[in-house]
Design an enzyme around this catalytic site. Sequence first.
Site, PDB file in Angstrom:
ATOM      1  N   TYR A 147     -71.444 120.671  38.688  1.00 58.21           N
ATOM      2  CA  TYR A 147     -72.550 121.275  39.352  1.00 58.21           C
ATOM      3  C   TYR A 147     -73.873 121.309  38.589  1.00 58.21           C
ATOM      4  O   TYR A 147     -74.831 120.474  39.039  1.00 58.21           O
ATOM      5  CB  TYR A 147     -72.175 122.612  40.031  1.00 58.21           C
ATOM      6  CG  TYR A 147     -73.454 123.120  40.673  1.00 58.21           C
ATOM      7  CD1 TYR A 147     -74.350 124.035  40.106  1.00 58.21           C
ATOM      8  CD2 TYR A 147     -73.592 122.915  42.008  1.00 58.21           C
ATOM      9  CE1 TYR A 147     -75.228 124.692  40.687  1.00 58.21           C
ATOM     10  CE2 TYR A 147     -74.737 123.315  42.709  1.00 58.21           C
ATOM     11  CZ  TYR A 147     -75.514 124.312  42.160  1.00 58.21           C
ATOM     12  OH  TYR A 147     -76.636 124.839  42.556  1.00 58.21           O
TER      13      TYR A 147
HETATM   14  N1  LIG Z   1     -77.841 130.187  47.981  1.00 57.29           N
HETATM   15  C1  LIG Z   1     -78.305 130.296  46.900  1.00 57.29           C
HETATM   16  O1  LIG Z   1     -78.418 131.398  46.313  1.00 57.29           O
HETATM   17  C2  LIG Z   1     -78.705 129.312  45.970  1.00 57.29           C
HETATM   18  C3  LIG Z   1     -78.697 127.786  46.356  1.00 57.29           C
HETATM   19  N2  LIG Z   1     -79.286 126.892  45.870  1.00 57.29           N
HETATM   20  C4  LIG Z   1     -79.323 125.516  46.296  1.00 57.29           C
HETATM   21  O2  LIG Z   1     -80.058 125.770  47.562  1.00 57.29           O
HETATM   22  C5  LIG Z   1     -79.547 124.689  48.605  1.00 57.29           C
HETATM   23  C6  LIG Z   1     -79.071 125.581  49.710  1.00 57.29           C
HETATM   24  O3  LIG Z   1     -77.976 126.520  49.320  1.00 57.29           O
HETATM   25  P1  LIG Z   1     -77.134 127.126  50.247  1.00 57.29           P
HETATM   26  O4  LIG Z   1     -77.849 127.465  51.597  1.00 57.29           O
HETATM   27  O5  LIG Z   1     -76.274 128.153  49.701  1.00 57.29           O
HETATM   28  O6  LIG Z   1     -76.053 125.929  50.305  1.00 57.29           O
HETATM   29  P2  LIG Z   1     -74.435 125.992  50.895  1.00 57.29           P
HETATM   30  O7  LIG Z   1     -73.530 126.184  49.878  1.00 57.29           O
HETATM   31  O8  LIG Z   1     -74.597 126.721  52.292  1.00 57.29           O
HETATM   32  O9  LIG Z   1     -74.340 124.316  51.383  1.00 57.29           O
HETATM   33  C7  LIG Z   1     -75.523 123.567  52.224  1.00 57.29           C
HETATM   34  C8  LIG Z   1     -74.842 122.685  53.102  1.00 57.29           C
HETATM   35  O10 LIG Z   1     -74.372 121.378  52.226  1.00 57.29           O
HETATM   36  C9  LIG Z   1     -73.547 120.962  52.939  1.00 57.29           C
HETATM   37  N3  LIG Z   1     -72.468 120.053  52.367  1.00 57.29           N
HETATM   38  C10 LIG Z   1     -71.762 120.435  51.301  1.00 57.29           C
HETATM   39  N4  LIG Z   1     -71.315 119.360  50.701  1.00 57.29           N
HETATM   40  C11 LIG Z   1     -71.386 118.227  51.484  1.00 57.29           C
HETATM   41  C12 LIG Z   1     -71.125 116.810  51.566  1.00 57.29           C
HETATM   42  N5  LIG Z   1     -70.268 116.343  50.624  1.00 57.29           N
HETATM   43  N6  LIG Z   1     -71.788 116.047  52.204  1.00 57.29           N
HETATM   44  C13 LIG Z   1     -72.929 116.550  53.203  1.00 57.29           C
HETATM   45  N7  LIG Z   1     -72.948 117.672  53.289  1.00 57.29           N
HETATM   46  C14 LIG Z   1     -72.439 118.673  52.454  1.00 57.29           C
HETATM   47  C15 LIG Z   1     -72.539 121.857  53.849  1.00 57.29           C
HETATM   48  O11 LIG Z   1     -72.379 121.225  55.116  1.00 57.29           O
HETATM   49  P3  LIG Z   1     -71.393 122.039  56.255  1.00 57.29           P
HETATM   50  O12 LIG Z   1     -71.422 123.328  56.249  1.00 57.29           O
HETATM   51  O13 LIG Z   1     -71.772 121.580  57.311  1.00 57.29           O
HETATM   52  O14 LIG Z   1     -70.129 121.463  55.717  1.00 57.29           O
HETATM   53  C16 LIG Z   1     -73.325 123.188  53.877  1.00 57.29           C
HETATM   54  O15 LIG Z   1     -73.664 123.933  55.051  1.00 57.29           O
HETATM   55  C17 LIG Z   1     -78.249 124.202  47.589  1.00 57.29           C
HETATM   56  O16 LIG Z   1     -78.881 122.669  47.180  1.00 57.29           O
HETATM   57  C18 LIG Z   1     -77.944 124.888  46.708  1.00 57.29           C
HETATM   58  O17 LIG Z   1     -77.508 124.254  45.680  1.00 57.29           O
HETATM   59  C19 LIG Z   1     -79.464 127.118  44.404  1.00 57.29           C
HETATM   60  C20 LIG Z   1     -79.517 128.455  43.734  1.00 57.29           C
HETATM   61  C21 LIG Z   1     -79.120 129.439  44.484  1.00 57.29           C
HETATM   62  N1  LIG Z   2     -74.519 124.752  47.298  1.00 53.79           N
HETATM   63  C1  LIG Z   2     -74.704 125.940  46.748  1.00 53.79           C
HETATM   64  N2  LIG Z   2     -75.192 126.210  45.817  1.00 53.79           N
HETATM   65  C2  LIG Z   2     -75.444 127.258  45.141  1.00 53.79           C
HETATM   66  C3  LIG Z   2     -74.835 128.396  45.607  1.00 53.79           C
HETATM   67  C4  LIG Z   2     -74.425 128.302  47.214  1.00 53.79           C
HETATM   68  O1  LIG Z   2     -73.829 129.119  47.658  1.00 53.79           O
HETATM   69  N3  LIG Z   2     -74.204 127.087  47.587  1.00 53.79           N
HETATM   70  N4  LIG Z   2     -75.084 129.773  45.328  1.00 53.79           N
HETATM   71  C5  LIG Z   2     -75.645 129.989  43.858  1.00 53.79           C
HETATM   72  C6  LIG Z   2     -75.622 131.281  43.405  1.00 53.79           C
HETATM   73  O2  LIG Z   2     -76.440 132.184  44.452  1.00 53.79           O
HETATM   74  C7  LIG Z   2     -76.183 131.361  41.951  1.00 53.79           C
HETATM   75  O3  LIG Z   2     -77.612 131.214  42.091  1.00 53.79           O
HETATM   76  C8  LIG Z   2     -76.015 132.956  41.726  1.00 53.79           C
HETATM   77  O4  LIG Z   2     -74.590 133.373  41.566  1.00 53.79           O
HETATM   78  C9  LIG Z   2     -76.014 128.805  43.266  1.00 53.79           C
HETATM   79  N5  LIG Z   2     -75.964 127.590  43.962  1.00 53.79           N
END
Ligand SMILES: NC(=O)C1=CN([C@@H]2O[C@H](COP(=O)(O)OP(=O)(O)OC[C@H]3O[C@@H](n4cnc5c(N)ncnc54)[C@H](OP(=O)(O)O)[C@@H]3O)[C@@H](O)[C@H]2O)C=CC1
Ligand SMILES: Nc1nc2c(c(=O)[nH]1)N=C([C@H](O)[C@@H](O)CO)CN2
Length: 235
Positions: A147
Site C-alpha cells: 500500500y
Molecule cells: N480515511 C483516512 O483516514 C485516510 C485516507 N487516505 C486516502 O484518502 C482516500 C479516501 O480515503 P477513504 O475515504 O478512507 O477511502 P475508502 O477506504 O473508503 O475507499 C474509497 C473507495 O475506493 C473504492 N475502491 C477500492 N478498491 C477499488 C477498486 N479496486 N476499484 C475501484 N474502486 C475501488 C471503494 O469503492 P466501493 O466502496 O464502491 O467498493 C471505496 O469506497 C484514499 O485514497 C485513502 O488512501 C489517506 C490517509 C488517511
Molecule cells: N483507502 C484507505 N486508505 C487509508 C485508510 C482507509 O480507511 N482507506 N485509512 C487510513 C488510516 O486512517 C491511517 O491513516 C491511520 O490509521 C490510511 N489510509
Amino acid sequence: MSRPAPILITGASQRIGLYCAERLLDEGQPVIISYRTERDSVKHLRERGATALAADFSSEAGILAFIEALKGCTDSLRAIVHNASDWLTETPGHEADAFQRMFSVHMLAPYLINLHCEELLRRSSPADIIHLSDDVARRGSEKRVAYCASKAGLDNLTLSFAARFAPDIKVNGIAPALVMFNAEDDDAYRKKTLAKSALGIEPGPQVVYQGLRYLLDNSYVTGTTLTLNGGRHLK
Ligand SMILES: NC(=O)C1=CN([C@@H]2O[C@H](COP(=O)(O)OP(=O)(O)OC[C@H]3O[C@@H](n4cnc5c(N)ncnc54)[C@H](OP(=O)(O)O)[C@@H]3O)[C@@H](O)[C@H]2O)C=CC1
Ligand SMILES: Nc1nc2c(c(=O)[nH]1)N=C([C@H](O)[C@@H](O)CO)CN2
C-alpha cells in the site's frame, strides 16, 4: 451561460470521496463519480444529479472500460480527483496479489486515466488533477508495505504529470494521515493512532475538502503534495 465542466471523483460511494462529492454538488458543481459497490449513497448522488459510473480499477481492462464509459458521458472535465483506494495488508501467500492490486488502484488507474483524459481536461480552464496519497509514504509502513509503496509511486506521478501538463493543467496531491476511522477500528487502535500526531484528533473529511478547494482555487500551485497529518512528523 454554459454549464460548468464536471469534476470526476473516483471511489466516491463512501467516506471522503462521498463527502467531497456532496460538498461540490452543494456548490452547484457538476460531478461524475466512480463506484465499485452499489450503495444507497450512490443512488442519493444520482438523485442529486451526479453521474455514477461503475468501475473496478484492479485490472487494466477495468480501468480502460471505465475510461470508455467516462468519455461516453462527458466531452470535458474541470478536474479529476483520484480518491479510489484499497487499504490492504498483505496476507501470507497472497503478497504478490496484494501488491498488484495496490499498484493497479493507486498507480495504474491514475496513470491511464490521466493520459486518456488529458484532452477532456484541456477543454476546461482552469483544469486540475488531484491525487489522494497518504502521509505514510513519507516514512514507510511495516504493516502495509505494498500500500505504502504504491502511494509513494502516486506521489511521483504527481511530479511527472505536473511537469508534462503545465501550464494548462495543474497536478497536485493531498497526503493525509488519519482523517476518519473505520467502523471496525477498536478503542485501543483509535487511542494509539490519535497519539501518533501532535494535534491528536480525528479531523473528519472536511479537512480533505478544504485541501481540494485550495488546490482547485489556487492558480499558482502545481507539483505539490499537501500534508494533512496533524503534525505526525513532529512526534
Ligand atoms: N480515511 C483516512 O483516514 C485516510 C485516507 N487516505 C486516502 O484518502 C482516500 C479516501 O480515503 P477513504 O475515504 O478512507 O477511502 P475508502 O477506504 O473508503 O475507499 C474509497 C473507495 O475506493 C473504492 N475502491 C477500492 N478498491 C477499488 C477498486 N479496486 N476499484 C475501484 N474502486 C475501488 C471503494 O469503492 P466501493 O466502496 O464502491 O467498493 C471505496 O469506497 C484514499 O485514497 C485513502 O488512501 C489517506 C490517509 C488517511
Ligand atoms: N483507502 C484507505 N486508505 C487509508 C485508510 C482507509 O480507511 N482507506 N485509512 C487510513 C488510516 O486512517 C491511517 O491513516 C491511520 O490509521 C490510511 N489510509
